[in-house]
Design an enzyme around this catalytic site. Sequence first.
Site, short mmCIF file in Angstrom:
data_model
loop_
_atom_site.label_atom_id
_atom_site.label_comp_id
_atom_site.label_asym_id
_atom_site.label_seq_id
_atom_site.Cartn_x
_atom_site.Cartn_y
_atom_site.Cartn_z
N GLU A 159 -4.49 7.80 7.78
CA GLU A 159 -5.23 6.74 6.93
C GLU A 159 -5.63 5.79 8.35
OE1 GLU A 159 -5.47 4.41 3.56
OE2 GLU A 159 -4.73 6.03 3.22
N GLU B 126 1.77 1.73 -3.71
CA GLU B 126 1.25 2.27 -4.36
C GLU B 126 0.94 3.91 -4.06
OE1 GLU B 126 -3.41 3.64 -3.95
OE2 GLU B 126 -2.57 1.78 -3.54
N HIS B 127 1.48 4.47 -2.70
CA HIS B 127 0.67 5.69 -3.11
C HIS B 127 1.78 6.80 -3.83
CE1 HIS B 127 -1.99 6.76 0.49
NE2 HIS B 127 -2.27 5.59 -0.11
N HIS C 171 0.88 -1.19 -0.17
CA HIS C 171 0.52 0.60 -0.15
C HIS C 171 1.23 1.53 0.18
CE1 HIS C 171 -2.12 3.25 2.63
NE2 HIS C 171 -3.36 2.61 1.61
#
Length: 434
Positions: free
Chosen positions: A142, A70-71, A67
């Site tokens: 987040e 991906e960012h 993840h």
Amino acid sequence: MHKRLYQQFNETLYSETLTNGLQVNILPKKDFHKTYATFSTNFGSIDRTFIPQGQREYVAQPAGIAHFLEHKMFDKKGYDAFDLFGEYGADSNAFTSFTKTSYLFSATQNIHENIDILLDFVQEPYFTEASVEKEKGIIGQEIQMYNDDPDWKLYMGILGNLYPHHPVHLDIAGTVNSIAQITADDLYAAYNTFYNPANMDLFVVGNVDPDKTLGWIKENQNKKNFEKFTEPQVKLPNQEADFDDIIKHQVVSMDINRPKSVVGLKGLDDVPVGRAGLAYRLKANLLLYLLFGESSEQYLKLYDQGVIDDTFSYDFDMERSFHYASFSGDTDQPEKFQEAIKAVLSHTEQILPQLGSQFQLAKKEMMGRLLQRMDSVEAIANSYEAQFDQATVFDQAAIYETMTLDDLLLLSHNFLDLKGFSTFQIQPSKGTQL
């Protein structure tokens, strides 16, 4: 270019595996204005322990690495990929699941340019320690947001019960502590291992010419050199090995007004591969719909008794190395809720033979839902299943057409093993009860 004709739906899928290993799929939709493309790699949050390309020993990377990567892919030297898509009239996004990371755009113009942007920014990594440190704060916020969400807590709680030693029990985003350990070198190691064309696929659907589009893609890829690729070696626990470690029941408290309860059932049977695996998943979904759908006798009975209400939902998830069903909702009778779900599951083989007419209606409803999805470029591309022998939404229709009630009976006998049963509750903290 290989053509896969779906005569029933008047659709043709064009496919080719490029010389660098990239699997390309193009589905022209001449009556549509929008084009949608996804560029995906077979790398998700569970792929934490692997042998990096060019090495021989396994490394264990921090939870949340896929993840985080991906960012960071959108952040380039001197520009942001989001902004570049915007300049060419496209909306862009990305997502990470347990087993896959996908980058995407949708646009009505400049399709050639936007395909180039998609391919280029994903295939040109740029990470610095400074930018990695900055991202940790963003992702940390987040993570905290999800930690404060009771429904997310319920979902992760049952995964923790069912898979205490499998990385699926860890949040896709990781934890604040785990992402604090991620370095730029970690990102490059993961990228170089999993972001090779031979481990990726590109799906383009919309108002495009397949020959021209494939030509654009080949032109882009022919300009690039890629390292020799070895299929990633990922270490995952054997499901049977941690069967005895299933946590049967847990209760936690949060600032909520009503108790929340979830029942989980871990799949302990062997799941077939290829299209047979896709058939397994569709059968399981239809089985649960017959047992717990809003028009089912079991649902209506439990609803009338007040055991469940409109918050009730069920789900079946099956991905690489795991599969399970879950049933959740807000309920003032959590123990009764759990026992009621267990009772239905334990009597499935007696219930199903009485549902012949409901089964036929359910098949028609599922086909109707598929037809609706065929009118959405996003749904078509996102339904592509590389793990199921490159199946599409159109292949799902053929599986439903040949499905029988006996198929569901056989699946229920194999899958609904109550040895894989677990429950998780969230109770209101003192002072928050109404």
